[in-house]
Design a protein around this motif. Sequence first.
Motif, mmCIF file in Angstrom:
data_model
loop_
_atom_site.group_PDB
_atom_site.id
_atom_site.type_symbol
_atom_site.label_atom_id
_atom_site.label_comp_id
_atom_site.label_asym_id
_atom_site.label_seq_id
_atom_site.Cartn_x
_atom_site.Cartn_y
_atom_site.Cartn_z
ATOM 1 N N SER A 158 0.781 -1.228 0.071
ATOM 2 C CA SER A 158 -0.045 0.100 0.042
ATOM 3 C C SER A 158 0.890 1.468 -0.057
ATOM 4 N N CYS A 159 2.055 1.083 -0.405
ATOM 5 C CA CYS A 159 2.915 2.304 -0.220
ATOM 6 C C CYS A 159 2.964 3.210 -1.742
ATOM 7 N N ASP A 160 3.664 4.211 -1.570
ATOM 8 C CA ASP A 160 3.501 5.409 -2.611
ATOM 9 C C ASP A 160 4.430 4.838 -3.730
ATOM 10 N N PRO A 161 3.885 4.632 -4.928
ATOM 11 C CA PRO A 161 4.641 4.359 -6.361
ATOM 12 C C PRO A 161 5.700 5.101 -6.353
ATOM 13 N N ASP A 162 5.693 6.427 -5.860
ATOM 14 C CA ASP A 162 6.717 7.305 -6.253
ATOM 15 C C ASP A 162 8.180 6.744 -5.485
ATOM 16 N N PHE A 163 7.879 5.796 -4.381
ATOM 17 C CA PHE A 163 9.217 5.331 -3.646
ATOM 18 C C PHE A 163 9.110 3.842 -3.916
ATOM 19 N N GLY A 164 8.699 3.286 -4.958
ATOM 20 C CA GLY A 164 8.772 1.926 -5.264
ATOM 21 C C GLY A 164 7.254 1.235 -4.807
ATOM 22 N N GLY A 165 6.329 1.760 -4.192
ATOM 23 C CA GLY A 165 5.262 1.012 -3.812
ATOM 24 C C GLY A 165 4.332 0.480 -4.624
ATOM 25 N N GLN A 166 3.464 -0.078 -4.444
ATOM 26 C CA GLN A 166 2.406 -0.709 -5.334
ATOM 27 C C GLN A 166 1.105 0.034 -5.328
ATOM 28 N N GLY A 201 4.776 1.642 9.979
ATOM 29 C CA GLY A 201 4.438 2.777 10.770
ATOM 30 C C GLY A 201 5.454 3.860 10.529
ATOM 31 N N ALA A 202 6.707 3.651 10.323
ATOM 32 C CA ALA A 202 7.953 4.327 10.197
ATOM 33 C C ALA A 202 7.519 5.191 8.848
ATOM 34 N N TYR A 203 7.349 4.308 7.662
ATOM 35 C CA TYR A 203 7.169 4.803 6.401
ATOM 36 C C TYR A 203 6.050 5.846 6.526
ATOM 37 N N LEU A 251 12.838 6.357 2.134
ATOM 38 C CA LEU A 251 11.496 5.762 1.934
ATOM 39 C C LEU A 251 11.624 4.629 0.762
ATOM 40 N N PRO A 252 12.551 4.551 -0.071
ATOM 41 C CA PRO A 252 12.629 3.124 -0.961
ATOM 42 C C PRO A 252 13.065 2.240 -0.324
ATOM 43 N N LYS A 253 14.048 2.439 0.771
ATOM 44 C CA LYS A 253 14.598 1.284 1.393
ATOM 45 C C LYS A 253 13.458 0.659 2.391
ATOM 46 N N LEU A 254 12.712 1.582 2.958
ATOM 47 C CA LEU A 254 11.432 1.127 3.745
ATOM 48 C C LEU A 254 10.564 0.409 2.981
ATOM 49 N N VAL A 255 10.091 1.078 1.774
ATOM 50 C CA VAL A 255 9.111 0.381 1.078
ATOM 51 C C VAL A 255 9.469 -1.127 0.540
#
Length: 594
Positions: free
Chosen positions: A96-104, A134-136, A152-156
Amino acid sequence: MPQYTPPQRDMAFVLHEMLNVEAAFKALPQHADIDAETVDSIIEEAGKFAANVIFPLNQSGDEEGCTYVGDGVVTAPKGFKEAYAQYCEQGWPALSCDPDFGGQGLPELVNNVLFEMLNSANQAWTMYPGLSHGAYAALIARGNDELKQAYLPKLVSGEWTGTMCLTEPHAGTDLGIIRTKAEPNADGSYAISGTKIFISAGEHDLSGNIIHLVLARLPDAPAGTKGISLFIVPKFIPNADGTPGERNTVKCTSIEHKMGIHANATSVINLDGAKGWLVGEPHKGMSGMFIMMNGARLGVGMQSLGLGEVAYQNSLAYAKDRLQSRALTGAKLKDKAADPIIVHPDVRRMLLTQKAYNEAGRFLTYWVGLMIDQSHKHPDEKVREDADDLVALLTPIVKAFITDNAFESTNLGMQVFGGHGFIKETGVEQYVRDARINLIYEGTNTIQSLDLIGRKVLHDGGKKLSKFGKLIAGFVKDNADQPEMKEFIEPLMDIGDKVTKLTGEIGQNAMKNPDDLGAAAVPYLRVVGHLVYAYLWARMARVALDKQGESDFYKAKLATARFYFAKLLPETAYQIRSARAGSATLMAMDVELF
């Protein structure tokens, strides 16, 4: 040995028959192309990972626990690191993460469903990626562009994991008295010094770096919570190319020896001039941390929902298999020496209590997940505002009511097992131990109760509660003239009226004596929680009545609804009397007499 099967039929019932998520997603431009088939296929694959990869590690992880090797090094139980690598390879951290940072870029609701199954399978393991999410959320909301690009890319991807560092030895819920300090460095960073305790996933060997979000005070900070700032403190300071670089002076000095969740490293974290970077504005760190904390409160509700479900599945299987005594109405299995214990009324009470609480909790958490998506992404400002208000109102219910109920459910699961539940081999006692912490996490359930009555209800003159009341009123209006719904509509209207009256009484009493608010808060949350569940069960009963001829699933749903209204909702009678009793008997005795 324990067992777990993801309850995908009931998940589909909530998602498609109660929430109609396909239509709901079409109203959100970012998710308009997500159909029911896509949601179901994701859930099916997530269920396979939960049941086949991390569930087999639950008992062994509990028995082995985490190991403090020394000099800040902690290892997770056997198999945890490999399972986490598989989790990342399959892309689950990015769901559910932002595609700008590698999320789906999938809805938060879908992530909620994933985490229910993960928590059923292995709560201790699930806390590692859960804290990272949560940190993301905090960083994407409050971090500047430089911090977002660096972390963010590493957390994602899951390559790095995250924590939240709030509690100190002398300061739990009262964060206004924390002592951790942040001194400005010449390069724009800060030197963070202090000690944090009870840090879940604070140190481990699952990921290449751990990103701590830390509350601390700047030298010119005002007293109280208005003087708290939020910092990002990595275990390894990233190099320019994004790889982990210099080891930061943030170190785990020990791990806690706990009642449960043995396989999650609950750490004491010492910061000795550790290098950190400010997240958001100075002295306004609480707003950023509350993003993470409120997400964690909803996450703790999902933890307990997961445990309640797996405890129910195992106690149900045992009750169908265990032969003991004869049914009071006569032998059911005449070819056997005894009948299975599921024939006994009180065993059925325990099983139906678990079932009723699980199914209403699933509906509630999925509905809140959908409203979070609507509050962030719906094009209509009024819809966003209403969804945000309902999420705020229901968050303490998700955290406190579900965790209370799930602890009862896991205890009932142990009771169904009898003496076999008290021994480790069956696995049920672990669910009880693991569930107990959830009543304490992220603000105890007393804190949640004070938040509900004080901040969420009385503070805005009942505005949020009234919005929920309008949903109930609309449902009642649509169904009041249907005789088959009378057994659900009448008690729903009754508890709604009682909540309205009780809320006004508590507000009036609190103006005269603030201790009365504190005395009424916990029973009040129980009453409002039951109001929420009564509304949800009435809605589920409406669908089950229409479809009961189609399959046994709907017959069971209707029977469970009737059990809830007959056997669980009446708890509100004594909770209302307790709330009205005020604080006099609590505060009358001198401290010395205790």
